[in-house]
Scaffold this motif. Structure first.
Motif, PDB file in Angstrom:
ATOM      1  N   ILE A   1      43.186 -13.327  25.727  1.00 13.24           N
ATOM      2  CA  ILE A   1      42.651 -13.420  24.355  1.00 13.24           C
ATOM      3  C   ILE A   1      42.027 -14.797  24.134  1.00 13.24           C
ATOM      4  CG2 ILE A   1      43.251 -13.501  21.889  1.00 13.24           C
ATOM      5  CD1 ILE A   1      45.474 -11.422  22.526  1.00 13.24           C
ATOM      6  N   ARG A   2      42.736 -15.846  24.538  1.00 12.25           N
ATOM      7  CA  ARG A   2      42.215 -17.208  24.343  1.00 12.25           C
ATOM      8  C   ARG A   2      40.891 -17.410  25.075  1.00 12.25           C
ATOM      9  NH1 ARG A   2      47.792 -18.476  25.499  1.00 12.25           N
ATOM     10  NH2 ARG A   2      48.870 -18.928  23.549  1.00 12.25           N
ATOM     11  N   ILE A   3      40.817 -16.933  26.314  1.00  9.00           N
ATOM     12  CA  ILE A   3      39.589 -17.086  27.105  1.00  9.00           C
ATOM     13  C   ILE A   3      38.434 -16.350  26.438  1.00  9.00           C
ATOM     14  CG2 ILE A   3      38.473 -16.391  29.275  1.00  9.00           C
ATOM     15  CD1 ILE A   3      41.160 -17.104  30.655  1.00  9.00           C
ATOM     16  N   GLN A   4      38.660 -15.109  26.024  1.00  7.56           N
ATOM     17  CA  GLN A   4      37.602 -14.313  25.392  1.00  7.56           C
ATOM     18  C   GLN A   4      37.150 -14.939  24.075  1.00  7.56           C
ATOM     19  OE1 GLN A   4      36.849 -12.461  28.264  1.00  7.56           O
ATOM     20  NE2 GLN A   4      36.151 -11.056  26.711  1.00  7.56           N
ATOM     21  N   GLN A   5      38.102 -15.371  23.262  1.00 10.49           N
ATOM     22  CA  GLN A   5      37.765 -15.958  21.967  1.00 10.49           C
ATOM     23  C   GLN A   5      37.032 -17.286  22.123  1.00 10.49           C
ATOM     24  OE1 GLN A   5      38.311 -14.844  18.623  1.00 10.49           O
ATOM     25  NE2 GLN A   5      38.522 -12.906  19.700  1.00 10.49           N
ATOM     26  N   ALA A   6      37.350 -18.058  23.165  1.00  7.81           N
ATOM     27  CA  ALA A   6      36.676 -19.334  23.393  1.00  7.81           C
ATOM     28  C   ALA A   6      35.265 -19.143  23.934  1.00  7.81           C
ATOM     29  CB  ALA A   6      37.495 -20.190  24.360  1.00  7.81           C
ATOM     30  N   ALA A   7      35.025 -18.036  24.639  1.00 14.23           N
ATOM     31  CA  ALA A   7      33.731 -17.822  25.302  1.00 14.23           C
ATOM     32  C   ALA A   7      32.746 -17.018  24.459  1.00 14.23           C
ATOM     33  CB  ALA A   7      33.939 -17.116  26.639  1.00 14.23           C
ATOM     34  N   PHE A   8      33.261 -16.153  23.579  1.00 10.79           N
ATOM     35  CA  PHE A   8      32.379 -15.234  22.858  1.00 10.79           C
ATOM     36  C   PHE A   8      32.705 -15.225  21.374  1.00 10.79           C
ATOM     37  CE2 PHE A   8      32.956 -13.605  27.172  1.00 10.79           C
ATOM     38  CZ  PHE A   8      31.644 -13.573  27.611  1.00 10.79           C
ATOM     39  N   SER A   9      31.673 -15.075  20.555  1.00 10.23           N
ATOM     40  CA  SER A   9      31.859 -14.887  19.115  1.00 10.23           C
ATOM     41  C   SER A   9      31.392 -13.481  18.757  1.00 10.23           C
ATOM     42  CB  SER A   9      31.085 -15.943  18.323  1.00 10.23           C
ATOM     43  OG  SER A   9      29.703 -15.853  18.598  1.00 10.23           O
TER      44      SER A   9
END
Length: 160
Positions: A58-66
């Motif tokens: 979740i952290r990786i996805q949220q940091a990479a994509f909006s």
């Protein structure tokens, strides 16, 4: 322990995990819907166990994509296992797999298998198409092969 969930309940649980966790970035979704010894096989770090393994994703996805939106395209279930094919729509606004932000609209695709214990997800195996996404981002948004993560055709097969 086997699952007591029906196929419909399995799909609802998967949809909750994806919407609350991945779309909205709610880390507590992992605690609510995954077993204490959850295994996230084929993820960013297979050595992690428990809800923390999915929180990492979740952290990786949220940091990479909006503006993330996961869409489940297909679902099948058999006993304590279910599989989905998904597409994620989002904007590449942070680093992802070593690629600096491009501000490109993307579609990211995968096929995922789940195993359930009781009323929670105990295991996940993923086949995620990071290759097509990375080539798309590195090319500045040019179509990659027969499938394009975003842009013309929006991830649908392109005519040759």
């Amino acid at each position: 322990m086997s699952t007591t969930l029906t196929a419909e309940q399995q799909r609802e649980l998967i949809e909750k995990v994806f919407h609350e966790g991945l779309d909205l970035g709610d880390l507590s979704a992992a605690d609510r819907y995954l077993t204490a010894d959850f295994r996230n096989n084929g993820s960013h770090d297979d050595s992690m166990r428990g809800p923390e393994a999915f929180k990492h994703t979740i952290r990786i996805q949220q940091a990479a994509f909006s503006d993330i939106k996961y869409e489940i395209l297909d679902f099948i279930s058999q006993g304590d296992k279910a599989a989905i094919r998904w597409v994620m729509h989002g904007k590449h606004t942070g680093p992802f797999i070593g690629i600096a932000p491009t501000d490109l609209q993307v579609q990211h695709q995968a096929i995922i298998w789940f195993r359930f214990e009781g009323d929670k997800i105990a295991e996940r195996w993923g086949i995620v198409d990071n290759f097509t996404l990375s080539k798309f981002l590195q090319s500045g948004g040019k179509p990659v092969g027969p499938l394009t993560p975003a842009g013309p055709g929006g991830g649908k097969p392109q005519a040759a």
